[in-house]
Design a protein around this motif. Structure first.
Motif, PDB file in Angstrom:
ATOM      1  N   ALA A   8       0.818  -1.217   0.000  1.00  0.00           N
ATOM      2  CA  ALA A   8       0.000   0.000   0.000  1.00  0.00           C
ATOM      3  C   ALA A   8       0.848   1.261   0.000  1.00  0.00           C
ATOM      4  CB  ALA A   8      -0.935  -0.007   1.210  1.00  0.00           C
ATOM      5  N   GLU A   9       1.982   1.196   0.698  1.00  0.00           N
ATOM      6  CA  GLU A   9       2.815   2.384   0.878  1.00  0.00           C
ATOM      7  C   GLU A   9       4.031   2.408  -0.045  1.00  0.00           C
ATOM      8  OE1 GLU A   9       1.598   2.019   5.582  1.00  0.00           O
ATOM      9  OE2 GLU A   9       3.730   2.110   5.067  1.00  0.00           O
ATOM     10  N   SER A  10       4.185   1.375  -0.867  1.00  0.00           N
ATOM     11  CA  SER A  10       5.456   1.232  -1.604  1.00  0.00           C
ATOM     12  C   SER A  10       5.285   1.173  -3.116  1.00  0.00           C
ATOM     13  CB  SER A  10       6.199  -0.013  -1.118  1.00  0.00           C
ATOM     14  OG  SER A  10       5.399  -1.175  -1.238  1.00  0.00           O
ATOM     15  N   VAL A  11       4.231   1.799  -3.641  1.00  0.00           N
ATOM     16  CA  VAL A  11       4.079   1.871  -5.093  1.00  0.00           C
ATOM     17  C   VAL A  11       5.309   2.568  -5.687  1.00  0.00           C
ATOM     18  CG1 VAL A  11       2.681   2.736  -6.997  1.00  0.00           C
ATOM     19  CG2 VAL A  11       1.578   2.013  -4.876  1.00  0.00           C
ATOM     20  N   GLY A  12       5.951   1.926  -6.652  1.00  0.00           N
ATOM     21  CA  GLY A  12       7.122   2.518  -7.292  1.00  0.00           C
ATOM     22  C   GLY A  12       8.450   2.131  -6.678  1.00  0.00           C
ATOM     23  N   ALA A  13       8.436   1.476  -5.518  1.00  0.00           N
ATOM     24  CA  ALA A  13       9.678   1.023  -4.895  1.00  0.00           C
ATOM     25  C   ALA A  13      10.185  -0.234  -5.605  1.00  0.00           C
ATOM     26  CB  ALA A  13       9.452   0.738  -3.412  1.00  0.00           C
ATOM     27  N   ARG A  14      11.462  -0.523  -5.395  1.00  0.00           N
ATOM     28  CA  ARG A  14      12.079  -1.685  -6.047  1.00  0.00           C
ATOM     29  C   ARG A  14      12.861  -2.524  -5.040  1.00  0.00           C
ATOM     30  NH1 ARG A  14      12.779  -1.760 -11.647  1.00  0.00           N
ATOM     31  NH2 ARG A  14      11.982   0.077 -12.721  1.00  0.00           N
ATOM     32  N   TYR A  15      12.827  -3.843  -5.259  1.00  0.00           N
ATOM     33  CA  TYR A  15      13.715  -4.774  -4.558  1.00  0.00           C
ATOM     34  C   TYR A  15      14.577  -5.432  -5.632  1.00  0.00           C
ATOM     35  CZ  TYR A  15      15.406  -8.694  -1.791  1.00  0.00           C
ATOM     36  OH  TYR A  15      16.212  -9.608  -1.150  1.00  0.00           O
ATOM     37  N   LYS A  16      15.847  -5.059  -5.671  1.00  0.00           N
ATOM     38  CA  LYS A  16      16.766  -5.527  -6.708  1.00  0.00           C
ATOM     39  C   LYS A  16      16.155  -5.213  -8.081  1.00  0.00           C
ATOM     40  CE  LYS A  16      19.142  -8.700  -3.648  1.00  0.00           C
ATOM     41  NZ  LYS A  16      19.679 -10.041  -3.400  1.00  0.00           N
ATOM     42  N   ASP A  17      15.905  -6.220  -8.900  1.00  0.00           N
ATOM     43  CA  ASP A  17      15.356  -5.943 -10.239  1.00  0.00           C
ATOM     44  C   ASP A  17      13.848  -6.138 -10.294  1.00  0.00           C
ATOM     45  OD1 ASP A  17      15.417  -8.683  -9.886  1.00  0.00           O
ATOM     46  OD2 ASP A  17      16.024  -9.128 -11.946  1.00  0.00           O
ATOM     47  N   LYS A  18      13.203  -6.239  -9.128  1.00  0.00           N
ATOM     48  CA  LYS A  18      11.762  -6.474  -9.087  1.00  0.00           C
ATOM     49  C   LYS A  18      11.045  -5.270  -8.498  1.00  0.00           C
ATOM     50  CE  LYS A  18      12.361 -11.468  -8.324  1.00  0.00           C
ATOM     51  NZ  LYS A  18      11.888 -11.940  -9.627  1.00  0.00           N
ATOM     52  N   MET A  19       9.851  -5.017  -9.007  1.00  0.00           N
ATOM     53  CA  MET A  19       9.039  -3.916  -8.512  1.00  0.00           C
ATOM     54  C   MET A  19       8.198  -4.359  -7.318  1.00  0.00           C
ATOM     55  SD  MET A  19       9.634  -1.257 -10.479  1.00  0.00           S
ATOM     56  CE  MET A  19       8.236  -0.168 -10.152  1.00  0.00           C
ATOM     57  N   SER A  20       8.065  -3.472  -6.336  1.00  0.00           N
ATOM     58  CA  SER A  20       7.093  -3.715  -5.285  1.00  0.00           C
ATOM     59  C   SER A  20       5.715  -3.843  -5.930  1.00  0.00           C
ATOM     60  CB  SER A  20       7.095  -2.551  -4.289  1.00  0.00           C
ATOM     61  OG  SER A  20       6.138  -2.765  -3.280  1.00  0.00           O
ATOM     62  N   GLY A  21       4.950  -4.805  -5.465  1.00  0.00           N
ATOM     63  CA  GLY A  21       3.682  -5.127  -6.110  1.00  0.00           C
ATOM     64  C   GLY A  21       3.765  -6.411  -6.897  1.00  0.00           C
ATOM     65  N   THR A  22       4.991  -6.946  -7.028  1.00  0.00           N
ATOM     66  CA  THR A  22       5.185  -8.218  -7.738  1.00  0.00           C
ATOM     67  C   THR A  22       5.841  -9.259  -6.836  1.00  0.00           C
ATOM     68  OG1 THR A  22       7.418  -7.716  -8.571  1.00  0.00           O
ATOM     69  CG2 THR A  22       5.557  -6.901  -9.864  1.00  0.00           C
ATOM     70  N   LEU A  23       6.004  -8.953  -5.562  1.00  0.00           N
ATOM     71  CA  LEU A  23       6.853  -9.763  -4.691  1.00  0.00           C
ATOM     72  C   LEU A  23       6.100 -10.769  -3.823  1.00  0.00           C
ATOM     73  CD1 LEU A  23       9.336  -6.938  -3.627  1.00  0.00           C
ATOM     74  CD2 LEU A  23       9.701  -8.727  -5.329  1.00  0.00           C
ATOM     75  N   GLY A  24       4.799 -10.817  -3.950  1.00  0.00           N
ATOM     76  CA  GLY A  24       4.035 -11.801  -3.209  1.00  0.00           C
ATOM     77  C   GLY A  24       3.351 -12.772  -4.151  1.00  0.00           C
ATOM     78  N   ASP A  25       2.868 -13.886  -3.597  1.00  0.00           N
ATOM     79  CA  ASP A  25       1.953 -14.708  -4.383  1.00  0.00           C
ATOM     80  C   ASP A  25       0.760 -13.846  -4.782  1.00  0.00           C
ATOM     81  OD1 ASP A  25       3.277 -17.373  -4.175  1.00  0.00           O
ATOM     82  OD2 ASP A  25       2.958 -17.007  -2.040  1.00  0.00           O
ATOM     83  N   ILE A  26       0.372 -12.983  -3.851  1.00  0.00           N
ATOM     84  CA  ILE A  26      -0.551 -11.884  -4.128  1.00  0.00           C
ATOM     85  C   ILE A  26       0.019 -10.632  -3.477  1.00  0.00           C
ATOM     86  CG2 ILE A  26      -2.887 -10.979  -3.818  1.00  0.00           C
ATOM     87  CD1 ILE A  26      -3.939 -13.796  -3.682  1.00  0.00           C
ATOM     88  N   SER A  27      -0.046  -9.514  -4.176  1.00  0.00           N
ATOM     89  CA  SER A  27       0.364  -8.223  -3.636  1.00  0.00           C
ATOM     90  C   SER A  27      -0.808  -7.254  -3.728  1.00  0.00           C
ATOM     91  CB  SER A  27       1.564  -7.662  -4.403  1.00  0.00           C
ATOM     92  OG  SER A  27       2.683  -8.524  -4.317  1.00  0.00           O
ATOM     93  N   THR A  28      -0.778  -6.208  -2.910  1.00  0.00           N
ATOM     94  CA  THR A  28      -1.885  -5.250  -2.909  1.00  0.00           C
ATOM     95  C   THR A  28      -1.372  -3.825  -2.841  1.00  0.00           C
ATOM     96  OG1 THR A  28      -2.134  -5.249  -0.493  1.00  0.00           O
ATOM     97  CG2 THR A  28      -3.382  -6.910  -1.724  1.00  0.00           C
ATOM     98  N   PHE A  29      -2.116  -2.927  -3.484  1.00  0.00           N
ATOM     99  CA  PHE A  29      -1.853  -1.490  -3.442  1.00  0.00           C
ATOM    100  C   PHE A  29      -3.049  -0.763  -2.834  1.00  0.00           C
ATOM    101  CE2 PHE A  29       0.987  -1.462  -7.500  1.00  0.00           C
ATOM    102  CZ  PHE A  29       2.116  -1.723  -6.747  1.00  0.00           C
ATOM    103  N   SER A  30      -2.772   0.400  -2.268  1.00  0.00           N
ATOM    104  CA  SER A  30      -3.803   1.367  -1.900  1.00  0.00           C
ATOM    105  C   SER A  30      -3.573   2.637  -2.701  1.00  0.00           C
ATOM    106  CB  SER A  30      -3.736   1.696  -0.405  1.00  0.00           C
ATOM    107  OG  SER A  30      -4.535   2.833  -0.116  1.00  0.00           O
ATOM    108  N   PHE A  31      -4.658   3.258  -3.149  1.00  0.00           N
ATOM    109  CA  PHE A  31      -4.575   4.537  -3.851  1.00  0.00           C
ATOM    110  C   PHE A  31      -5.365   5.610  -3.118  1.00  0.00           C
ATOM    111  CE2 PHE A  31      -4.410   1.399  -7.523  1.00  0.00           C
ATOM    112  CZ  PHE A  31      -3.022   1.425  -7.610  1.00  0.00           C
ATOM    113  N   PHE A  32      -5.341   5.539  -1.780  1.00  0.00           N
ATOM    114  CA  PHE A  32      -5.966   6.576  -0.953  1.00  0.00           C
ATOM    115  C   PHE A  32      -5.331   7.934  -1.257  1.00  0.00           C
ATOM    116  CE2 PHE A  32      -6.421   8.720   3.288  1.00  0.00           C
ATOM    117  CZ  PHE A  32      -7.808   8.832   3.264  1.00  0.00           C
ATOM    118  N   GLY A  33      -5.992   9.003  -0.848  1.00  0.00           N
ATOM    119  CA  GLY A  33      -5.554  10.348  -1.217  1.00  0.00           C
ATOM    120  C   GLY A  33      -4.155  10.719  -0.797  1.00  0.00           C
TER     121      GLY A  33
END
Length: 363
Positions: free
Chosen positions: A156-181
């Motif tokens: 939720a808080e890490s949209v755009g962050a990276r772990y090595k060559d992978k984007m946050s949001g791709t690092l779980g079997d399921i990942s989730t984002f929040s787009f609150f204001g």
């Protein structure tokens, strides 16, 4: 004296134009072209097979629990230092959250303390990239694979962050984002569930859409939910995603300014090697509760808004207290979030830094 808020979304004419297009077309609810555009553009940005829009970040985690068949009697290991929404989603499905303490420097879940909490009832590890800084994913993945557990990334808080060559949001079997204001990119309210597992993705799409049958209209063959994002929200998301690199760059400059101005007096969150943070919140750790209160009061007098750290989840009245999360409790007491919105100006930053320095020196 104008107020300096803790956060303000980075909005412009692009969002207005796309929202106006929705209104003129009359496609304002959960159908319309921007839903598909937003999902496809996010898939391309992240390199993930499925990006599924939903109504907010909390339901995104709830859908993750449902898709993984987490149920009463199951246990989910999670951090004791995060926003309450993630652990609440465990309760929504009747499962039990098992809290693990955090690392003293990264403030993220301490992977070295996870295995001692695993039982025959454990089904998943749910972790948060706190304040936008990625967890050491490889350590968590090894534990999850060793014990045949699902790994769920609360990004939720890490949209755009990276772990090595992978984007946050791709690092779980399921990942989730929040787009609150107040998130790095926003749709007002809104969220997203992300997975490269097509089977899980299909379950999530069905569950978010009232359990509608794929073959018979208005026939609901499973219990579902109305967790859909609107076309208007998705239109804002498209405009926001198109400027995410600018937003991240501005937020990094703000973080660096705070660190340059205060790094000799306060502690900053450690960003682990080979990762980049989204710097969702610029956060500092002070020496005492008294010093923290003094700084908050001084900033308030100058019309500068701050925000406390999250209260450890087990201290909330509908959770059972745990005794072995001492670091989370200490960090929560002494931490403070500072204004970190992308358009925060140099003079405003200088003012905030000067006030903090004066009040640390006094204490």
């Amino acid at each position: 004296m104008s107020k300096i808020p803790i956060y303000r979304p980075y909005l412009g004419k692009e969002e207005k134009e796309l929202v106006s297009e929705c209104m003129e077309s009359s496609w304002i609810s959960s159908q319309g072209k921007f839903i598909k555009i937003f999902e496809e553009q996010m898939q391309a940005y992240l390199g993930v097979r499925n990006a599924i829009t939903v109504s907010n970040g909390t339901v995104a985690i709830h859908l993750a629990m449902l898709a993984l068949d987490i149920k009463p009697g199951d246990e989910v290991i999670t951090t004791n230092f995060t926003y309450v929404a993630s652990s609440n989603a465990i309760l929504f499905v009747g499962a039990t959250p098992v809290f693990v303490d955090i690392e003293k420097d990264t403030w993220n879940i301490d992977s070295s303390k996870i295995e001692e909490k695993i039982t025959s009832k454990t089904k998943a590890i749910l972790y948060t990239n706190i304040y936008g800084a990625p967890v050491d994913y490889e350590k968590l993945r090894k534990i999850a694979d060793k014990h045949n557990l699902y790994l769920v990334e609360d990004a939720a808080e890490s949209v755009g962050a990276r772990y090595k060559d992978k984007m946050s949001g791709t690092l779980g079997d399921i990942s989730t984002f929040s787009f609150f204001g107040n998130k790095t990119i926003t749709t007002g309210e809104g969220g997203m569930v992300l997975t490269s597992d097509d089977h899980l993705a299909n379950k999530i799409r069905k569950l978010k859409n009232q359990g509608n049958s794929e073959s018979i209209r208005y026939y609901h063959d499973v219990l579902g939910y109305n967790y859909r994002m609107t076309n208007i929200q998705a239109a804002i998301g498209v405009a926001q995603l198109n400027k995410i690199d600018t937003i991240l760059s501005l937020k990094e400059k703000i973080y660096n300014a705070y660190k340059d101005g205060l790094g000799d007096l306060v502690e900053f969150q450690k960003i682990i090697e080979d990762t980049t943070s989204s710097h969702w919140m610029c956060s500092i750790l002070l020496k005492s509760k008294e010093e923290k209160e003094q700084i908050v009061e001084a900033l308030e007098k100058e019309n500068v808004e701050t925000r406390p750290f999250f209260i450890p989840i087990d201290e909330l009245p509908f959770y059972d207290e745990v005794k072995n999360c001492k670091i989370a409790k200490e960090i929560a007491k002494f931490g403070l979030n500072l204004p970190s919105f992308p358009e925060l100006g140099e003079l405003e930053l200088e003012k905030i830094i000067t006030i903090i320095r004066k009040n640390i020196i006094k204490s």
